[in-house]
Design an enzyme around this catalytic site. Structure first.
Site, PDB file in Angstrom:
ATOM      1  N   HIS A  52      31.716   8.100  30.860  1.00 41.22           N
ATOM      2  CA  HIS A  52      30.868   7.392  30.229  1.00 41.22           C
ATOM      3  C   HIS A  52      29.858   8.161  29.379  1.00 41.22           C
ATOM      4  CE1 HIS A  52      31.665   4.085  32.759  1.00 41.22           C
ATOM      5  NE2 HIS A  52      31.614   4.723  33.958  1.00 41.22           N
TER       6      HIS A  52
ATOM      7  N   HIS B 159      23.385   9.513  24.869  1.00 43.97           N
ATOM      8  CA  HIS B 159      23.902   8.326  24.534  1.00 43.97           C
ATOM      9  C   HIS B 159      23.926   8.212  23.049  1.00 43.97           C
ATOM     10  CE1 HIS B 159      23.228   6.426  28.637  1.00 43.97           C
ATOM     11  NE2 HIS B 159      22.440   7.201  28.731  1.00 43.97           N
TER      12      HIS B 159
END
Length: 256
Positions: A93, A120
């Site tokens: 992720h 992110h």
């Protein structure tokens, strides 16, 4: 009961080790597959497994829109980060760098040990609904397993030497942590010049979305190049959870 300095050191090390194990359990999200799109995407996280229920029912979830600040204050935050060997992984992720003991964040009277930093793209935290190109989340824990996160937002500009090290070493697929021979990583190189922060109580931004996390997001941004952003995005994809409701929480902006 009194302790010698040596005995106290052993007790402290044991406490940190136990806390690190407990925190690993909190951060682990292997109970069910989840993703950032499709049927296992953020809107369905809370239904994927019982332990993910907070993702749907929690009232103190992260990320948030920083423009919703409802108070102002000077929040005392200091970092004491030490350079060390680059230990890097791809958990499927995000790209993540792990740290050995010896680096800490102090927030008010609380001190937290630095565990890892991950990224992110685009940013999860927003300002007036607008995302930044990327955010780094420095994750910390104290001896009682309380969590603290320092978020650092990035803008497009000059290349960042420490980010370059991560890109060179980052696995392109899910891979366990490995230490890169001969490479030192300095987390101070991805910190802004000043730590004026937004402060609020929130959650993990990935399943299990555990709450009670002490959040700090730096007002000042850090530079990365467009090529660096493209390189990390090509590895991680779009991995930002949508903004969550503030639900009346105190959100303190920097400045008195």
């Amino acid at each position: 009961m009194g302790y010698s300095k040596k005995s106290f050191g052993r007790l402290l090390a044991t406490g940190i080790a136990v806390a690190s194990f407990a925190v690993s359990s909190i951060l682990a999200a292997d109970g069910a597959d989840w993703s950032y799109e499709g049927p296992n995407g953020p809107e369905n996280w809370g239904e994927l497994a019982p332990e993910y229920a907070k993702c749907a029912t929690g009232l103190m979830q992260s990320p948030i829109d920083l423009a919703e600040a409802n108070a102002r204050a000077e929040v005392s935050v200091f970092t004491d980060y030490a350079p060390g060997p680059l230990t890097i992984l791809n958990n499927g992720h995000t790209v993540q760098a792990n740290f050995a003991e010896g680096s800490a964040l102090t927030s008010g009277t609380m001190q937290f040990n630095l565990l890892q930093v991950h990224f992110h793209t685009p940013s999860e935290e927003v300002m007036h609904g607008e995302q930044y190109p990327m955010v780094a989340h420095f994750v910390h824990a104290d001896a009682d397993s309380n969590l603290a996160v320092l978020g650092v937002l990035f803008h497009i500009g000059e290349a960042n030497p420490e980010i370059a090290k991560l890109i060179t070493a980052a696995p392109t697929t899910k891979t366990d942590a490995r230490t890169v021979p001969g490479v030192k990583f300095d987390p101070n190189g991805i910190l802004p010049g000043s730590l004026d922060v937004y402060r609020f109580q929130g959650s993990l931004t990935t399943p299990p979305c555990s709450e009670g996390v002490n959040w700090h997001v730096a007002k000042e941004t850090v530079s990365i190049s467009a090529d660096q952003l493209a390189a990390l995005t090509s590895i991680m994809g779009d991995n930002a959870r949508p903004v969550q409701p503030l639900n009346g929480r105190l959100l303190v902006a920097p400045g008195g």
